[in-house]
Design an enzyme around this catalytic site. Sequence first.
Site, PDB file in Angstrom:
ATOM      1  N   ASP A 381       0.824  -1.195   0.000  1.00 28.33           N
ATOM      2  CA  ASP A 381       0.000   0.000   0.000  1.00 28.33           C
ATOM      3  C   ASP A 381       0.868   1.259   0.000  1.00 28.33           C
ATOM      4  OD1 ASP A 381      -2.857   1.007   0.409  1.00 28.33           O
ATOM      5  OD2 ASP A 381      -1.840   1.989   2.075  1.00 28.33           O
ATOM      6  N   GLU A 410       1.269  -0.470  -5.130  1.00 32.70           N
ATOM      7  CA  GLU A 410       0.081   0.354  -5.314  1.00 32.70           C
ATOM      8  C   GLU A 410       0.540   1.805  -5.312  1.00 32.70           C
ATOM      9  OE1 GLU A 410      -3.736   2.380  -3.589  1.00 32.70           O
ATOM     10  OE2 GLU A 410      -1.845   2.110  -2.553  1.00 32.70           O
TER      11      GLU A 410
END
Length: 662
Positions: A381, A410
């Site tokens: 993330d 990401e």
Amino acid sequence: MSDGRRRVVIENMAPQVEGGRFPAKRAVGEVLTVTADIFVDGHDALQAVVRHRLEGAEEGAETRMSPGINDSWSAEIPVTELRDIYFSVEAWVDHFTSWRQLLEKKLSSGQDVSVELLDGAALVRRAAERAAAKGSEEDAAVLRRFAAALEGEEGDRGALAAAEPLLVSLMDRHADRTLASRFPEEFYVHVEPALASFSAWYELFPRSAGPPGRHGTLSDVIALLPRIGAMGFDILYLPPIHPIGETFRKGPNNTPGTGGGEVGSPWAIGSSAGGHTAIHPELGTLEDFAALVAAAQREKLEIALDIAFQCSPDHPWVSEHPEWFRIRADGSIQYAENPPKKYQDIYPFDFECEDWESLWEALRDVFFFWVALGVRIFRVDNPHTKPIAFWSWCLAEVRKSCPEAIFLAEAFTRPKVMYRLAKAGFSQSYTYFTWRNSKQELTRYMTGLVHSAPRDFFRPNFWPNTPDILPEYLQYGGRPAFLIRLVLAATLSSNYGIYGPAFELCEGAALPGSEEYLASEKYQIRDWDLKASGSLESFITRLNVIRKAHPALQQTWNLRFLTAENEFVLFFAKYDNACQDLILVAVNLDPHHTQSAWLTLPLEEFALAEERSYMVHDLLGDDKFIWQGPRNLMEFDPQVLPARIFHLKRRLKRETDFDYFM
């Protein structure tokens, strides 16, 4: 002074990234194509090889290079093992071939070649000496006989003897490489698992996997695995499964909680039940997680975990290591925010803190913990909000003990940052595909992605939606928009993924004026009726079957756009040389209206005669069409089938006809 007799020049060896500062990347099952510009003064013939070795191997190997256009040479090395490949190029003047070429020219012009035959015999005798020195006495004896034959022959008979395949082979085997040139640097290619280059991801929230009205568990996820595997997915990706903090816990649509039973955001990691190495109590136990990993493997699925390096205010690290967080002037810890948005339930780490080394080691150990439980794939993330130096170190540390690890970044951020994260070790990355909708946008974006330098180290992973992003195209395009974006993601890129239940059911409801889902699953449990009418389950399954059956769709870099005479129709080809697998994809980008277009094929390259008809098979609709000539008219009704994937299996006229696909 270097030996000036080494006349061969070797330049522009590839693949390499920034002069070898970073490795290029390949995956098991792919081919490493090594190229270099190789030339010499004058007109002498050359030979060249790629010298390559696997990491840790005591011995290396050589692969012969072939000349191409404008002094460009290349060789293909199959990537068969999960070990990095080190390589360099060596080239030398081939005096025997140069002699043969000169002999043939003189014979064709009627010149006397008696001296040339003696020169050739001398070359062969020296090769015999080299063979004997290497212990190849049998080869040496054969070479001596050839030398004697050349000395006794005349004219055309001597030329025939010089061209004997056995002699040519032996001279090649025992070539004089004492003055060979070698590229001054050795580069290496980082080799990753096959799933790094070809994969289909499915994302779901485990807490929504249970029956209506109950918090889902990891055991509920196990019950879903056969269905996900049958749909053709390779990877099941789970958002964070850790305990969720209570302080500032968020309610539906990121509203402040009231303490009224909100489940909170899974990205607000940590509570009294533990942190990044614990499992949310309502999901189950570590034993349940181990059972999930084992069950997934039985379904030929890999479990991917979300790694989000941030903490809720209740994470044990907040009290144990307050020095790892940024303390504000009033003594409070800085929470995450992106004005006007506030995320009071999340504390970012301070990577500039005095105790940064301990912080780095603790975060690395999170990976180690889940690797020990069988996890090999991680979706990370927001990696662009952490130091790139940290990722370079951390990912390398993980790969030392787990070389099969795959990391998806990401990183919806600036291109240069995305590329540097790839150089730092990320296997794949989310991309801007999510927002590229028009023919012009898609063509420009894909052309830049496929034909620019990042192809050697940057692997795109195309997601038409995520829990964070419901693009406007999907909000207003209805079911046809989901079909269109799915086909584009799965055929333009060899790696793609979907935020599963929301995509399958064509969820298009958004918060007004935003790309946020209405009733976002990030903040509440959703009850998905996966059997609902209009589900894309069967379409997704068919698309994944097509991808796995056709090697042309298992690559990203073989894309070539073709002409479609309509600005709403995108037409492109993908070709696999090894299997001679040709796929043509035509997509109506307008989800609201039927569009027609004349599609143009370069017939000569496809070995098709203009005057003869030929058949194309649409793999999506299982329809067959008879086409003739380079231009054929097709109609695309978005309410029926907005895209076609045509299979045209043809043997191309020359092996190099599709080189520019690459």
